[in-house]
Design an enzyme around this catalytic site. Structure first.
Site, PDB file in Angstrom:
ATOM      1  N   GLN A   1      11.595 -71.078 -48.249  1.00 41.77           N
ATOM      2  CA  GLN A   1      12.116 -70.007 -47.391  1.00 41.77           C
ATOM      3  C   GLN A   1      11.306 -68.759 -47.718  1.00 41.77           C
ATOM      4  OE1 GLN A   1      14.300 -69.578 -44.841  1.00 41.77           O
ATOM      5  NE2 GLN A   1      13.713 -67.436 -44.930  1.00 41.77           N
TER       6      GLN A   1
ATOM      7  N   PRO B   1      19.881 -71.915 -47.153  1.00 45.08           N
ATOM      8  CA  PRO B   1      20.785 -70.755 -47.210  1.00 45.08           C
ATOM      9  C   PRO B   1      21.043 -70.057 -45.878  1.00 45.08           C
ATOM     10  CG  PRO B   1      18.627 -70.173 -48.096  1.00 45.08           C
ATOM     11  CD  PRO B   1      18.574 -71.634 -47.768  1.00 45.08           C
ATOM     12  N   TYR B   2      20.333 -70.439 -44.806  1.00 43.46           N
ATOM     13  CA  TYR B   2      20.543 -69.786 -43.504  1.00 43.46           C
ATOM     14  C   TYR B   2      21.036 -70.788 -42.469  1.00 43.46           C
ATOM     15  CZ  TYR B   2      18.222 -65.807 -45.538  1.00 43.46           C
ATOM     16  OH  TYR B   2      17.917 -64.757 -46.351  1.00 43.46           O
ATOM     17  N   GLY B   3      21.445 -70.261 -41.304  1.00 44.09           N
ATOM     18  CA  GLY B   3      21.785 -71.134 -40.181  1.00 44.09           C
ATOM     19  C   GLY B   3      20.511 -71.740 -39.629  1.00 44.09           C
TER      20      GLY B   3
ATOM     21  N   MET C   1      15.887 -70.934 -39.451  1.00 44.60           N
ATOM     22  CA  MET C   1      14.714 -70.108 -39.765  1.00 44.60           C
ATOM     23  C   MET C   1      13.598 -70.542 -38.834  1.00 44.60           C
ATOM     24  SD  MET C   1      13.266 -67.742 -41.517  1.00 44.60           S
ATOM     25  CE  MET C   1      11.608 -67.269 -41.032  1.00 44.60           C
ATOM     26  N   GLU C   2      13.021 -69.550 -38.159  1.00 41.80           N
ATOM     27  CA  GLU C   2      12.114 -69.793 -37.037  1.00 41.80           C
ATOM     28  C   GLU C   2      10.683 -70.152 -37.423  1.00 41.80           C
ATOM     29  OE1 GLU C   2      13.570 -66.988 -38.059  1.00 41.80           O
ATOM     30  OE2 GLU C   2      12.376 -65.208 -37.666  1.00 41.80           O
TER      31      GLU C   2
ATOM     32  N   GLU D   1      16.711 -69.443 -32.658  1.00 48.28           N
ATOM     33  CA  GLU D   1      15.437 -69.716 -33.350  1.00 48.28           C
ATOM     34  C   GLU D   1      14.312 -69.982 -32.348  1.00 48.28           C
ATOM     35  OE1 GLU D   1      15.673 -68.770 -36.233  1.00 48.28           O
ATOM     36  OE2 GLU D   1      17.820 -69.010 -36.531  1.00 48.28           O
TER      37      GLU D   1
ATOM     38  N   GLU E   1      15.223 -59.271 -34.874  1.00 50.69           N
ATOM     39  CA  GLU E   1      16.531 -59.910 -34.746  1.00 50.69           C
ATOM     40  C   GLU E   1      17.385 -59.353 -33.604  1.00 50.69           C
ATOM     41  OE1 GLU E   1      17.024 -62.630 -36.081  1.00 50.69           O
ATOM     42  OE2 GLU E   1      15.564 -62.662 -37.708  1.00 50.69           O
TER      43      GLU E   1
ATOM     44  N   TYR F   1      20.986 -57.339 -36.138  1.00 46.22           N
ATOM     45  CA  TYR F   1      21.212 -58.309 -35.060  1.00 46.22           C
ATOM     46  C   TYR F   1      22.100 -57.701 -33.966  1.00 46.22           C
ATOM     47  CZ  TYR F   1      19.714 -62.021 -38.317  1.00 46.22           C
ATOM     48  OH  TYR F   1      19.015 -62.804 -39.187  1.00 46.22           O
TER      49      TYR F   1
HETATM   50  N1  BES Z   1      14.955 -65.153 -39.339  1.00 48.39           N
HETATM   51  C1  BES Z   1      16.341 -65.349 -39.507  1.00 48.39           C
HETATM   52  C2  BES Z   1      16.731 -65.756 -40.895  1.00 48.39           C
HETATM   53  C3  BES Z   1      16.331 -64.771 -41.980  1.00 48.39           C
HETATM   54  C4  BES Z   1      16.404 -63.414 -41.785  1.00 48.39           C
HETATM   55  C5  BES Z   1      15.911 -65.244 -43.195  1.00 48.39           C
HETATM   56  C6  BES Z   1      16.024 -62.540 -42.802  1.00 48.39           C
HETATM   57  C7  BES Z   1      15.538 -64.379 -44.197  1.00 48.39           C
HETATM   58  C8  BES Z   1      15.592 -63.014 -44.004  1.00 48.39           C
HETATM   59  C9  BES Z   1      16.895 -66.369 -38.504  1.00 48.39           C
HETATM   60  O1  BES Z   1      16.283 -66.300 -37.274  1.00 48.39           O
HETATM   61  C10 BES Z   1      18.327 -66.029 -38.252  1.00 48.39           C
HETATM   62  O2  BES Z   1      18.573 -64.983 -37.749  1.00 48.39           O
HETATM   63  N2  BES Z   1      19.252 -66.918 -38.591  1.00 48.39           N
HETATM   64  C11 BES Z   1      20.657 -66.691 -38.352  1.00 48.39           C
HETATM   65  C12 BES Z   1      21.101 -67.334 -37.092  1.00 48.39           C
HETATM   66  C13 BES Z   1      21.466 -66.430 -36.000  1.00 48.39           C
HETATM   67  C14 BES Z   1      22.037 -67.147 -34.805  1.00 48.39           C
HETATM   68  C15 BES Z   1      22.217 -65.198 -36.299  1.00 48.39           C
HETATM   69  C16 BES Z   1      21.451 -67.326 -39.469  1.00 48.39           C
HETATM   70  O3  BES Z   1      20.858 -67.956 -40.337  1.00 48.39           O
HETATM   71  O4  BES Z   1      22.656 -67.179 -39.495  1.00 48.39           O
HETATM   72 ZN    ZN Z   2      16.828 -64.569 -36.208  1.00 47.28          ZN
END
Ligand code: BES
Ligand code: ZN
Length: 655
Positions: A195, A324-326, A328-329, A354, A376, A441
């Site tokens: 990650q 740890p995330y929902g 990652m793109e 994503e 975001e 977000y």
């Molecule tokens: N890029 C993010 C995950 C992220 C952000 C990782 C900052 C590390 C640092 C990813 O696109 C994301 O936003 N994931 C969200 C899902 C979303 C629908 C809100 C998540 O993991 O919850």
């Molecule tokens: Zn995102």
């Protein structure tokens, strides 16, 4: 195969499998720490100069990104060619990276970000070159690798670095998460995923670790057979053998370092449509393929609103639960949490989110982490629109309202005057993770909805297309583009309220508008559930977003043990397989000391999920109400969390 056999015979595997404690563990710790000390002293002996705080002053901070120690305003990376062997036994990556670079001005050194790396040799244009690793004064940002070489403005050159990563014995925050077989769904093979966002790519290879620097990539990964490896690019070649498998990927689009990702394990790939694919462990692949069977429809709906998808294939990989995330793109290889695989496609908005990053984030990228909302907020705005087109207006409204609820909760948690509630937080020599929240977000998304309301849907779509066609962008450049767009299109009377939305902390003044009928309907349902007046079947027939929204409404009512008992016994809410629902009800239970929320169901939830969105607020509730239980469960589960998640929870529990 031999390497894998060696792994199964290794003490790491057996230790985790049989839980051998005592002398064995102490012995292992001694061996590992002596090894680490050796590696560190080797690295130190390579250092030409003693690092001290003063020598760092004035040299480390470039003007573009205060989270990078690279002189990225003087040199830039054009291509990254990386070759890594994945060693599951020692839990390290060994290999080399070749950075093709260009000097922007004349320089006498190149500074790169690095963290927990052992640098062996550095060559500039094939000539061995002096280097030194300045151990960081800003611990969070890692180290600075300085390479002493003179280059003229516009000169192109290549820097080759032979290195390996260090074993993470002290649980530092790094990109890689090494999993033992019991932490996977298959239970048989080890697993690795990384990650990089926001500033962990530097723990995978020395680089200019800033979103403002974009490079194309060539990736070669070597894993013990029969395991497979994937990287954030398109597969160009695979060489399978008895002993080792080699996979080569190419990323022809220039991407920032935070989008570099790799993973390896027992994995299977399945085609969904001509250009969309799913990867997961073999015993999960059919479930995943069903959950995400509409990927092609999502992708073409997004293309209609934006522009054609330029990355060729779109592949998702469903990771083990420690992710740890929902989502990652990572380009050509979106990482997804298994918590999305709930059986009814109700959590696919994360996948849509994503996918949208392929435009907002991966094409148009925020210049530094202080304007993260550009990645975001824009993505969340488009996500909400796409949910409307794909699942209908009611789902879109609900989705927006759930987002708004999370925004209000987050602003309340921080306090409305807290600097992290602004869309332009100051992140100076600091880990961006410290101020990560839903604010960029949801507040970002609401700002765009506020603008769209004044500009009109069609014209605003044009503006969004203009934005995603940019390369990198900061907030100020966004504002200039917006003002120019309004002028050129002769759109008058738009009140941008830049100061209130982008600079000031706190809740936006402009409230989300909801149709009265809509809110009445859900208020009635929430009341019915609260009063135990709803038929179980009617409740079960609700979409999980509706259930979550109703639970959020109940959260504003007085919750006591009796209500929770109804929710547990009549509506079986504590047995939900959807963590969006389950984490809400567990938090209510913890807050009023409901026994059903403090026993096995709680510890099972916290050990079966590594996604921070769910576990962090549960630990927060525990730390407020029942810190001993929080601590006990955390100590039990911490090894199955990613180091990023463990650090976040540790900060919260105050340990
Ligand atoms: N890029 C993010 C995950 C992220 C952000 C990782 C900052 C590390 C640092 C990813 O696109 C994301 O936003 N994931 C969200 C899902 C979303 C629908 C809100 C998540 O993991 O919850
Ligand atoms: Zn995102």
């Amino acid at each position: 195969m031999q390497a894998l056999r060696q792994f199964y015979q290794s003490r790491y595997y057996k230790r985790s499998l049989y839980g051998v404690i005592g002398l064995g563990v102490i012995g292992a710790i001694l061996v590992v720490s002596t090894k680490l000390k050796k590696q560190q002293s080797k690295q130190q002996s390579l250092n030409q100069f003693q690092s001290n705080e003063q020598s760092l002053q004035g040299t480390i901070f470039n003007k573009l990104d205060k989270c990078s120690l690279s002189n990225l305003d003087q040199v830039k990376t054009l291509n990254t060619s990386i070759q890594l062997e994945i060693d599951f036994i020692q839990q390290i990556l060994t290999g080399r990276v070749i950075l093709k670079m260009k000097a922007i001005q004349s320089v006498n050194k190149i500074q790169l970000d690095a963290k927990m790396l052992s640098i062996k040799v550095v060559k500039v244009n094939d000539q061995e070159t002096q280097f030194h690793v300045k151990e960081s004064v800003v611990k969070e940002l890692g180290d600075q690798l300085e390479i002493f070489t003179e280059k003229q403005a516009n000169e192109e050159f290549q820097v080759e670095i032979i290195y390996s990563t260090l074993q993470n014995v002290h649980n530092e925050q790094v990109a890689q998460n090494w999993l033992q077989p019991p932490q996977t769904f298959g239970n048989k093979h080890p697993f690795l995923f990384t990650q990089s966002e926001a500033i962990y790519a530097r723990s995978l290879y020395p680089c200019q670790d800033s979103p403002s620097i974009k490079s194309t990539f060539d990736i070669e990964l070597i894993v013990p057979a029969p395991l497979k490896a994937f990287g954030s690019g398109l597969l160009v070649k695979e060489t399978l053998s008895q002993d080792k498998n080699i996979f080569q990927f190419k990323q022809p689009v220039a991407i920032p370092s935070y989008l570099f990702a790799i993973c390896a394990g027992d994995l299977e790939k399945k085609k969904i449509s001509e250009r969309t694919f799913v990867i997961s462990e073999p015993n999960l692949i059919n479930k995943c393929a069903n959950e995400f069977s509409d990927m092609e429809k999502y992708l073409s709906t997004i293309e209609e609103y934006l522009t054609p998808y330029k990355w060729n294939e779109y592949t998702v990989i469903v990771l083990p639960k420690a992710f740890p995330y929902g989502g990652m793109e990572n380009p050509n290889l979106t990482f997804l949490s298994p918590s999305l695989v709930v059986g009814d496609k109700s959590e696919t908005a994360v996948l849509i989110h994503e996918m949208i990053h392929s435009w907002s984030g991966n094409s148009m990228t925020c210049q530094n982490w202080e304007c993260f909302w550009l990645n975001e907020g824009i993505t969340t705005f488009i996500e909400n629109k796409m949910v409307g087109k794909i699942f209908g207006k009611d789902q879109q409204t609900l989705h927006g309202l759930l987002g708004d609820n999370s925004l209000q909760k987050s602003i309340n948690n921080f306090g409305a005057d807290h600097t992290y509630t602004t869309l332009s937080p100051k992140i100076d020599q600091q880990n961006p993770d410290d101020c990560f929240s839903v604010i960029p977000y949801q507040k970002g998304c609401q700002f765009l909805r506020f603008l769209e309301g004044q500009i009109g849907e069609q014209k605003f779509q044009e503006f969004i297309r203009l934005i995603v066609s940019q390369d990198t962008l900061n907030s100020e450049q966004f504002r200039v583009l917006l003002e120019k767009f309004l002028l050129e299109n002769n759109i008058q009377g738009v009140d941008i309220q830049w100061q209130q939305w982008i600079i000031d902390p706190g809740m936006p003044q402009e409230k989300l508008k909801i149709e009265e009928q809509f809110s009445k309907k859900y208020e009635k349902l929430a009341n019915d559930l609260y009063e135990n007046q709803m038929q179980l079947e009617d409740f079960q027939n609700l979409h999980s977003n509706e259930k979550c929204f109703i639970l959020d409404l109940i959260g504003n009512m007085k919750i006591d043990q009796r209500i929770l008992q109804n929710l547990e016994e009549e509506y079986q809410l504590f047995d939900s397989n959807n963590p969006e629902i389950l984490h809400r009800i567990l938090i209510y239970g913890i807050k009023c000391n409901y026994p059903g929320a403090l026993g096995d169901k709680l510890s099972h939830f916290l050990s079966a999920n590594g996604r921070m969105k769910f576990i962090t607020p549960v630990y927060r509730a525990l730390s407020e109400k029942n810190p001993e239980i929080g601590l006990r469960i955390f100590n039990m589960c911490r090894n199955s969390y990613h180091s990023i998640a463990a650090a976040q929870i540790q900060r919260m529990l105050g340990i």
